[in-house]
Design a protein around this motif. Structure first.
Motif, PDB file in Angstrom:
ATOM      1  N   PHE A  50       0.736  -1.288   0.059  1.00  0.00           N
ATOM      2  CA  PHE A  50      -0.143  -0.156   0.138  1.00  0.00           C
ATOM      3  C   PHE A  50       0.659   1.209   0.194  1.00  0.00           C
ATOM      4  CE2 PHE A  50      -3.689  -2.505   1.549  1.00  0.00           C
ATOM      5  CZ  PHE A  50      -4.924  -1.879   0.482  1.00  0.00           C
ATOM      6  N   GLU A  51       1.836   1.347   0.815  1.00  0.00           N
ATOM      7  CA  GLU A  51       2.813   2.354   0.874  1.00  0.00           C
ATOM      8  C   GLU A  51       3.610   2.677  -0.362  1.00  0.00           C
ATOM      9  OE1 GLU A  51       5.134   1.533   4.382  1.00  0.00           O
ATOM     10  OE2 GLU A  51       3.401   1.746   5.726  1.00  0.00           O
ATOM     11  N   ASN A  52       4.190   1.578  -1.060  1.00  0.00           N
ATOM     12  CA  ASN A  52       5.015   1.620  -2.140  1.00  0.00           C
ATOM     13  C   ASN A  52       3.913   2.145  -3.500  1.00  0.00           C
ATOM     14  OD1 ASN A  52       7.251   0.676  -1.147  1.00  0.00           O
ATOM     15  ND2 ASN A  52       6.803  -1.274  -1.835  1.00  0.00           N
ATOM     16  N   LEU A  53       2.535   1.628  -3.419  1.00  0.00           N
ATOM     17  CA  LEU A  53       1.676   1.918  -4.257  1.00  0.00           C
ATOM     18  C   LEU A  53       1.258   3.451  -4.023  1.00  0.00           C
ATOM     19  CD1 LEU A  53      -0.228  -1.253  -4.631  1.00  0.00           C
ATOM     20  CD2 LEU A  53       0.969  -0.116  -6.567  1.00  0.00           C
ATOM     21  N   GLU A  54       1.024   3.762  -2.923  1.00  0.00           N
ATOM     22  CA  GLU A  54       0.839   5.411  -2.559  1.00  0.00           C
ATOM     23  C   GLU A  54       2.124   6.339  -3.157  1.00  0.00           C
ATOM     24  OE1 GLU A  54      -1.177   8.098   0.632  1.00  0.00           O
ATOM     25  OE2 GLU A  54      -0.103   6.476   1.327  1.00  0.00           O
ATOM     26  N   ALA A  55       3.095   5.969  -2.594  1.00  0.00           N
ATOM     27  CA  ALA A  55       4.319   6.684  -3.102  1.00  0.00           C
ATOM     28  C   ALA A  55       4.460   6.673  -4.527  1.00  0.00           C
ATOM     29  CB  ALA A  55       5.642   6.147  -2.422  1.00  0.00           C
ATOM     30  N   GLY A  56       4.010   5.815  -5.443  1.00  0.00           N
ATOM     31  CA  GLY A  56       4.051   5.667  -6.933  1.00  0.00           C
ATOM     32  C   GLY A  56       3.024   6.447  -7.520  1.00  0.00           C
ATOM     33  N   GLY A  57       2.149   7.005  -6.684  1.00  0.00           N
ATOM     34  CA  GLY A  57       1.006   7.851  -7.039  1.00  0.00           C
ATOM     35  C   GLY A  57      -0.154   7.082  -7.923  1.00  0.00           C
ATOM     36  N   VAL A  58      -0.250   5.670  -7.501  1.00  0.00           N
ATOM     37  CA  VAL A  58      -1.235   4.762  -8.045  1.00  0.00           C
ATOM     38  C   VAL A  58      -2.431   4.795  -7.102  1.00  0.00           C
ATOM     39  CG1 VAL A  58      -1.911   2.182  -8.609  1.00  0.00           C
ATOM     40  CG2 VAL A  58       0.522   3.354  -9.297  1.00  0.00           C
ATOM     41  N   LEU A  59      -2.292   4.852  -5.861  1.00  0.00           N
ATOM     42  CA  LEU A  59      -3.088   4.747  -4.844  1.00  0.00           C
ATOM     43  C   LEU A  59      -3.098   6.277  -3.986  1.00  0.00           C
ATOM     44  CD1 LEU A  59      -2.909   1.324  -3.397  1.00  0.00           C
ATOM     45  CD2 LEU A  59      -4.681   2.343  -5.032  1.00  0.00           C
ATOM     46  N   TYR A  60      -4.354   6.576  -3.620  1.00  0.00           N
ATOM     47  CA  TYR A  60      -3.960   7.801  -2.406  1.00  0.00           C
ATOM     48  C   TYR A  60      -4.682   7.062  -1.107  1.00  0.00           C
ATOM     49  CZ  TYR A  60      -9.298   8.978  -2.895  1.00  0.00           C
ATOM     50  OH  TYR A  60     -10.301   8.769  -2.887  1.00  0.00           O
ATOM     51  N   SER A  61      -4.506   8.053  -0.095  1.00  0.00           N
ATOM     52  CA  SER A  61      -4.903   7.350   1.264  1.00  0.00           C
ATOM     53  C   SER A  61      -5.805   8.512   1.978  1.00  0.00           C
ATOM     54  CB  SER A  61      -4.056   6.716   2.201  1.00  0.00           C
ATOM     55  OG  SER A  61      -3.057   7.726   2.655  1.00  0.00           O
ATOM     56  N   ARG A  62      -6.829   8.299   2.840  1.00  0.00           N
ATOM     57  CA  ARG A  62      -7.276   9.055   3.724  1.00  0.00           C
ATOM     58  C   ARG A  62      -7.726   8.421   4.941  1.00  0.00           C
ATOM     59  NH1 ARG A  62     -11.659   6.736   0.931  1.00  0.00           N
ATOM     60  NH2 ARG A  62     -13.666   7.022   2.018  1.00  0.00           N
ATOM     61  N   MET A  63      -7.745   9.289   5.930  1.00  0.00           N
ATOM     62  CA  MET A  63      -8.065   8.683   7.335  1.00  0.00           C
ATOM     63  C   MET A  63      -9.825   8.538   7.481  1.00  0.00           C
ATOM     64  SD  MET A  63      -5.119   7.731   8.655  1.00  0.00           S
ATOM     65  CE  MET A  63      -5.846   7.455  10.275  1.00  0.00           C
ATOM     66  N   VAL A  64     -10.245   7.758   7.994  1.00  0.00           N
ATOM     67  CA  VAL A  64     -11.550   7.555   8.483  1.00  0.00           C
ATOM     68  C   VAL A  64     -11.403   6.592   9.869  1.00  0.00           C
ATOM     69  CG1 VAL A  64     -13.538   6.347   7.856  1.00  0.00           C
ATOM     70  CG2 VAL A  64     -12.111   6.900   5.957  1.00  0.00           C
ATOM     71  N   GLY A  65     -11.698   7.880  10.928  1.00  0.00           N
ATOM     72  CA  GLY A  65     -11.636   7.284  12.290  1.00  0.00           C
ATOM     73  C   GLY A  65      -9.840   6.873  12.300  1.00  0.00           C
ATOM     74  N   ASN A  66      -9.603   5.829  12.817  1.00  0.00           N
ATOM     75  CA  ASN A  66      -8.299   5.448  13.143  1.00  0.00           C
ATOM     76  C   ASN A  66      -7.680   4.580  12.024  1.00  0.00           C
ATOM     77  OD1 ASN A  66      -8.153   6.639  15.623  1.00  0.00           O
ATOM     78  ND2 ASN A  66      -8.829   4.968  16.746  1.00  0.00           N
ATOM     79  N   THR A  67      -8.241   4.570  10.953  1.00  0.00           N
ATOM     80  CA  THR A  67      -8.153   3.598   9.767  1.00  0.00           C
ATOM     81  C   THR A  67      -7.631   4.468   8.539  1.00  0.00           C
ATOM     82  OG1 THR A  67      -9.614   1.836  10.612  1.00  0.00           O
ATOM     83  CG2 THR A  67      -8.835   1.767   8.344  1.00  0.00           C
ATOM     84  N   GLY A 110     -19.222  -8.141   0.615  1.00  0.00           N
ATOM     85  CA  GLY A 110     -18.596  -8.137   1.787  1.00  0.00           C
ATOM     86  C   GLY A 110     -18.724  -6.794   2.183  1.00  0.00           C
ATOM     87  N   ARG A 111     -17.882  -6.625   3.499  1.00  0.00           N
ATOM     88  CA  ARG A 111     -17.888  -5.351   4.129  1.00  0.00           C
ATOM     89  C   ARG A 111     -16.930  -4.302   3.253  1.00  0.00           C
ATOM     90  NH1 ARG A 111     -17.895  -5.257  10.355  1.00  0.00           N
ATOM     91  NH2 ARG A 111     -17.856  -3.218   9.683  1.00  0.00           N
ATOM     92  N   ARG A 112     -17.529  -3.049   3.280  1.00  0.00           N
ATOM     93  CA  ARG A 112     -16.992  -2.123   2.493  1.00  0.00           C
ATOM     94  C   ARG A 112     -16.404  -1.129   3.383  1.00  0.00           C
ATOM     95  NH1 ARG A 112     -17.170  -3.610  -2.818  1.00  0.00           N
ATOM     96  NH2 ARG A 112     -19.270  -4.490  -3.256  1.00  0.00           N
ATOM     97  N   ARG A 113     -16.375  -1.255   4.524  1.00  0.00           N
ATOM     98  CA  ARG A 113     -15.538  -0.186   5.436  1.00  0.00           C
ATOM     99  C   ARG A 113     -14.841  -0.932   6.612  1.00  0.00           C
ATOM    100  NH1 ARG A 113     -18.575   0.206  10.155  1.00  0.00           N
ATOM    101  NH2 ARG A 113     -20.406  -0.923  10.299  1.00  0.00           N
ATOM    102  N   PRO A 114     -14.008  -0.260   7.286  1.00  0.00           N
ATOM    103  CA  PRO A 114     -13.109  -0.927   8.350  1.00  0.00           C
ATOM    104  C   PRO A 114     -14.012  -1.511   9.461  1.00  0.00           C
ATOM    105  CG  PRO A 114     -12.229   1.351   8.048  1.00  0.00           C
ATOM    106  CD  PRO A 114     -13.723   0.967   7.021  1.00  0.00           C
ATOM    107  N   ALA A 115     -13.238  -2.572   9.926  1.00  0.00           N
ATOM    108  CA  ALA A 115     -14.280  -3.259  11.061  1.00  0.00           C
ATOM    109  C   ALA A 115     -13.970  -2.493  12.274  1.00  0.00           C
ATOM    110  CB  ALA A 115     -13.766  -4.791  11.249  1.00  0.00           C
TER     111      ALA A 115
END
Length: 103
Positions: free
Chosen positions: A44-61, A98-103
């Motif tokens: 996940f970190e490598n893909l975000e650093a490469g610009g393929v993914l981005y992330s956002r915080m939802v609560g603690n996840t 399945g679930r679409r949000r963090p547990a």
């Protein structure tokens, strides 16, 4: 199936999971594929650093999704769609529902 292109099975798993569900988080991917959490986090970190993914915080996840600014996103999604279509139907259904949000 795409391991030879992406370098590792974990990178393939991360991309397929995010593609099938629209977003994902490391613990969810590691649990779904029964693999090491740290390896998935690294991907996940490598893909975000490469610009393929981005992330956002939802609560603690930290949730990850495809970066809409990625210049080759349509081609990547087409490749993932083709790969997903080759999965057995029962595995594909498990991945897509399945679930679409963090547990």
């Amino acid at each position: 199936m795409l391991e030879s292109l992406f370098g590792t099975i974990n990178k393939e798993n991360v991309l397929l999971y995010v593609y099938a569900r629209g977003e994902g988080y490391p613990r969810g991917v590691a649990k779904f594929f029964a693999t090491d959490l740290r390896s998935i986090q690294n991907q996940f970190e490598n893909l975000e650093a490469g610009g393929v993914l981005y992330s956002r915080m939802v609560g603690n996840t930290r949730l990850y999704a495809f970066n809409p600014d990625c210049p080759y996103l349509p081609e990547l999604k087409a490749l993932l769609e083709k790969s997903l279509a080759m999965y057995p139907e029962n595995e594909r259904e498990l991945l897509e529902v399945g679930r679409r949000r963090p547990a």
